[in-house]
Design an enzyme around this catalytic site. Structure first.
Site, mmCIF file in Angstrom:
data_model
loop_
_atom_site.group_PDB
_atom_site.id
_atom_site.type_symbol
_atom_site.label_atom_id
_atom_site.label_comp_id
_atom_site.label_asym_id
_atom_site.label_seq_id
_atom_site.Cartn_x
_atom_site.Cartn_y
_atom_site.Cartn_z
ATOM 1 N N LYS A 157 0.863 -1.191 0.000
ATOM 2 C CA LYS A 157 0.000 0.000 0.000
ATOM 3 C C LYS A 157 0.888 1.226 0.000
ATOM 4 C CE LYS A 157 -4.436 0.976 0.260
ATOM 5 N NZ LYS A 157 -5.588 0.158 -0.156
ATOM 6 N N ASP A 185 -7.068 4.256 -4.378
ATOM 7 C CA ASP A 185 -7.718 4.121 -3.067
ATOM 8 C C ASP A 185 -8.320 5.501 -2.789
ATOM 9 O OD1 ASP A 185 -7.840 2.104 -0.613
ATOM 10 O OD2 ASP A 185 -7.449 4.046 0.273
HETATM 11 P P1 NDP Z 1 -12.965 7.753 -2.668
HETATM 12 O O1 NDP Z 1 -11.900 8.738 -2.476
HETATM 13 O O2 NDP Z 1 -13.550 7.516 -4.010
HETATM 14 O O3 NDP Z 1 -14.202 8.068 -1.690
HETATM 15 C C1 NDP Z 1 -14.034 8.139 -0.320
HETATM 16 C C2 NDP Z 1 -15.357 8.474 0.302
HETATM 17 O O4 NDP Z 1 -15.256 8.327 1.727
HETATM 18 C C3 NDP Z 1 -15.774 9.902 0.064
HETATM 19 O O5 NDP Z 1 -17.165 9.992 0.076
HETATM 20 C C4 NDP Z 1 -15.167 10.616 1.257
HETATM 21 O O6 NDP Z 1 -15.768 11.843 1.560
HETATM 22 C C5 NDP Z 1 -15.396 9.602 2.351
HETATM 23 N N1 NDP Z 1 -14.384 9.791 3.398
HETATM 24 C C6 NDP Z 1 -13.043 9.771 3.278
HETATM 25 N N2 NDP Z 1 -12.429 9.991 4.437
HETATM 26 C C7 NDP Z 1 -13.420 10.177 5.308
HETATM 27 C C8 NDP Z 1 -13.429 10.461 6.690
HETATM 28 N N3 NDP Z 1 -12.291 10.605 7.398
HETATM 29 N N4 NDP Z 1 -14.639 10.555 7.271
HETATM 30 C C9 NDP Z 1 -15.781 10.407 6.560
HETATM 31 N N5 NDP Z 1 -15.834 10.135 5.263
HETATM 32 C C10 NDP Z 1 -14.665 10.033 4.657
HETATM 33 O O7 NDP Z 1 -12.395 6.391 -2.059
HETATM 34 P P2 NDP Z 1 -12.883 4.905 -2.299
HETATM 35 O O8 NDP Z 1 -14.342 4.845 -2.496
HETATM 36 O O9 NDP Z 1 -11.995 4.307 -3.306
HETATM 37 O O10 NDP Z 1 -12.495 4.243 -0.894
HETATM 38 C C11 NDP Z 1 -13.416 4.144 0.185
HETATM 39 C C12 NDP Z 1 -12.972 3.022 1.111
HETATM 40 O O11 NDP Z 1 -12.937 1.791 0.389
HETATM 41 C C13 NDP Z 1 -11.576 3.196 1.701
HETATM 42 O O12 NDP Z 1 -11.559 2.616 2.993
HETATM 43 C C14 NDP Z 1 -10.703 2.359 0.767
HETATM 44 O O13 NDP Z 1 -9.510 1.933 1.409
HETATM 45 C C15 NDP Z 1 -11.642 1.194 0.501
HETATM 46 N N6 NDP Z 1 -11.382 0.392 -0.700
HETATM 47 C C16 NDP Z 1 -11.264 0.964 -1.936
HETATM 48 C C17 NDP Z 1 -11.072 0.167 -3.041
HETATM 49 C C18 NDP Z 1 -11.025 0.722 -4.422
HETATM 50 O O14 NDP Z 1 -10.928 -0.068 -5.359
HETATM 51 N N7 NDP Z 1 -11.111 2.025 -4.628
HETATM 52 C C19 NDP Z 1 -10.898 -1.293 -2.919
HETATM 53 C C20 NDP Z 1 -11.108 -1.795 -1.589
HETATM 54 C C21 NDP Z 1 -11.312 -0.962 -0.537
HETATM 55 P P3 NDP Z 1 -15.023 13.212 1.177
HETATM 56 O O15 NDP Z 1 -15.247 13.383 -0.290
HETATM 57 O O16 NDP Z 1 -15.725 14.240 2.014
HETATM 58 O O17 NDP Z 1 -13.595 13.051 1.557
HETATM 59 O O1 2IT Z 2 -7.956 -1.593 -0.643
HETATM 60 C C1 2IT Z 2 -7.896 -2.076 -1.804
HETATM 61 O O2 2IT Z 2 -8.023 -3.296 -1.990
HETATM 62 C C2 2IT Z 2 -7.695 -1.177 -2.936
HETATM 63 N N1 2IT Z 2 -7.621 0.036 -2.732
HETATM 64 C C3 2IT Z 2 -7.540 -1.734 -4.319
HETATM 65 C C4 2IT Z 2 -6.127 -2.184 -4.559
HETATM 66 C C5 2IT Z 2 -5.809 -2.593 -5.971
HETATM 67 O O3 2IT Z 2 -4.619 -2.869 -6.191
HETATM 68 O O4 2IT Z 2 -6.673 -2.643 -6.831
#
Ligand code: NDP
Ligand code: 2IT
Length: 449
Positions: free
Chosen positions: A128, A168
């Site tokens: 990561k 992420d």
């Molecule tokens: P994005 O940046 O697309 O979206 C993040 C969302 O979460 C936004 O709505 C954001 O709001 C909100 N957020 C972020 N930080 C906070 C906080 N401290 N308190 C409240 N809300 C918060 O990220 P992703 O959707 O990609 O990621 C979301 C989660 O999913 C994370 O935990 C990530 O690690 C996990 N994840 C992502 C994957 C991926 O493929 N993208 C894969 C697996 C897991 P705001 O716009 O106000 O910051």
């Molecule tokens: O938390 C996660 O699994 C991710 N942000 C996706 C990682 C990836 O390599 O697609």
């Protein structure tokens, strides 16, 4: 409470070595609690120092990221890559750009990623990275210059057979495009599989954008079916966040017949009793990087409230936390239970505190932990790598079918592991045990490295 003296010793070492890394300790303890159940049958783990090796990253790089803002001022952020474990494949995992990024957060995410990637059944190790850069409020030019500077250093540490980053929080298609462009320019080589989540025009895979949210719903649907004879059909769903994972979880949950009634961002949440209109959320968040507050201004009958935790006061049958770590504490979990939820499945990484998980499990809710439930994103990243290697692309339906197969398989593996080790229904322990076994076997087979 850990039973094994060996695991207690390892955990003690982890906490005394880096006392400030609270999120990392939290992730490690949960995994060790799962492994506690299998330790009596595996004396070789202690003999080979396997767990001590497992909790220590193979390599951590931190670096300076200087860039120039639109006013001409020099800014300096801190960049990181945690290369945690390469026993079963090249390091693989996302990059997070958020002001809260530090080593504790990235070590917890990298550690979780090892087990998650193992659960996918695909050959990817765990890593990561990211930076304490806040893309919010930055211009296109600033984001591009930051990404270019970040990659100017990162490029020497990654490669399609070495380490393959993706997105992420704060890193989506736009950032991956800039990062890929800079990698290609410096290395003078079109190495498509060095990053995943690329645009469809330059080596990206269909379904990668949707994969984490869709995968979350595929696993949840299977869990509901097998453990409760239930499904999404007709259920009320609350989803925290409104980013990549939340948006496509909402899309799939709705397609499976559920009604999503609330979504949020870090400022607050919207409630729409008629069901959230996702085209409007997409227009706000993807269209112009706006705030969910705008939804309430545009949709009569919906309401907005400040504060992101309040979303969990909205009653639901199924809760899908898809924002960030530790968003659900014990009190919040009690509210979700009191309101009559039947299942919680984690789209974000470690969104529930350990006390919250205990509340859910003690109340008999179905609980799918992040490392299993959100593995669809990285699994589809691995499928993107496969397609890049083949110089070929599968159709949307082909990738979607593979994703679904992987998620259903993960559910059965973690469910069976929980049963085999005497904790039927405990998918947290099941995921930790099932994910660990393959990595442990590979580490043992490869000797002391
Ligand atoms: P994005 O940046 O697309 O979206 C993040 C969302 O979460 C936004 O709505 C954001 O709001 C909100 N957020 C972020 N930080 C906070 C906080 N401290 N308190 C409240 N809300 C918060 O990220 P992703 O959707 O990609 O990621 C979301 C989660 O999913 C994370 O935990 C990530 O690690 C996990 N994840 C992502 C994957 C991926 O493929 N993208 C894969 C697996 C897991 P705001 O716009 O106000 O910051
Ligand atoms: O938390 C996660 O699994 C991710 N942000 C996706 C990682 C990836 O390599 O697609």
């Amino acid at each position: 409470m850990l039973q094994s003296a060996y695991l207690k010793r390892v955990y003690e070492q982890v906490t005394t070595r880096d006392p400030e890394q609270k999120e990392f300790h939290q992730a490690v303890l949960e995994v060790l609690e799962g492994l506690d159940r299998m330790l009596p049958q595996h004396p070789e783990y202690e003999k080979t120092g396997l767990i001590e090796r497992f909790v220590e990253p193979e390599r951590v790089v931190t670096f300076r990221v200087p860039w120039v803002d639109d006013a001409g001022a020099v800014r300096v952020n801190r960049g990181y890559r945690v290369q945690f474990n390469s026993a079963i494949g090249p390091y693989k995992g996302g990059l997070r750009f958020h002001p809260t990024v530090n080593l504790s957060i990235l070590k917890f995410l990298g550690f979780e990623q090892i087990l998650k990637n193992s659960l996918t059944g695909l050959p990817i190790g765990g890593g990561k990275g990211g930076a304490d850069f806040d893309p919010k409020g930055k211009s296109e030019g600033e984001v591009m210059r930051f990404c270019q500077s970040f990659m100017t250093e990162l490029q020497r540490h990654i490669g399609q057979f070495v380490d393959v980053p993706a997105g992420d929080i704060g890193v989506g298609g736009r950032e991956i495009g800039y990062l890929f462009g800079q990698y290609k320019r410096i290395r003078d080589s079109y190495e498509a599989a060095v990053l995943t989540g690329k645009g469809l025009d330059f080596g990206g895979s269909l379904v990668r954008t949707e994969a984490t949210g869709y995968g979350l719903c595929y696993l949840t649907e299977e869990m509901l079916k097998r453990m409760k004879g239930e499904s999404f059909m007709g259920k009320t769903v609350v989803i925290s966040g409104s980013g990549n994972v939340a948006t496509f979880a909402a899309e799939k949950a709705s397609a499976l017949g559920a009604k999503v009634v609330a979504m949020s961002d870090s400022n607050g949440f919207v409630h729409d009793p008629e069901g959230i209109k996702l085209d409007i959320i997409k227009d706000i968040k993807i269209g112009h990087r706006g705030r969910v507050k705008e939804y309430a201004d545009r949709v009569p009958g919906s309401s907005y409230a400040e504060g992101f935790r309040g979303i969990w006061t909205i009653p639901c049958d199924i809760a899908l936390p898809c924002a960030t770590q530790n968003e659900i504490d014990e009190e919040t979990a009690k509210i979700i239970v009191k309101n009559g939820a039947m299942a919680v499945a984690e789209g974000a990484n470690m969104p529930s505190r350990p006390e919250a998980i205990a509340v859910f499990q003690n109340a008999g809710l179905l609980f799918a932990p992040a490392k299993a439930a959100n593995a669809g994103g990285v699994a589809t990243s691995a499928l993107e790598m496969s397609q890049n290697s083949m110089r070929y692309g599968w159709s949307f339906d082909e990738v979607d079918a593979k994703l679904k197969g992987i998620m259903v398989n993960i559910f059965h593996n973690i469910h069976d592991a929980a049963e085999k080790y005497g904790v039927p229904g405990d998918l947290v322990a099941g995921a930790n045990i099932a994910g660990f076994q393959k990595v442990a076997n590979a580490m043992l087979a490869q000797g002391l490295v």
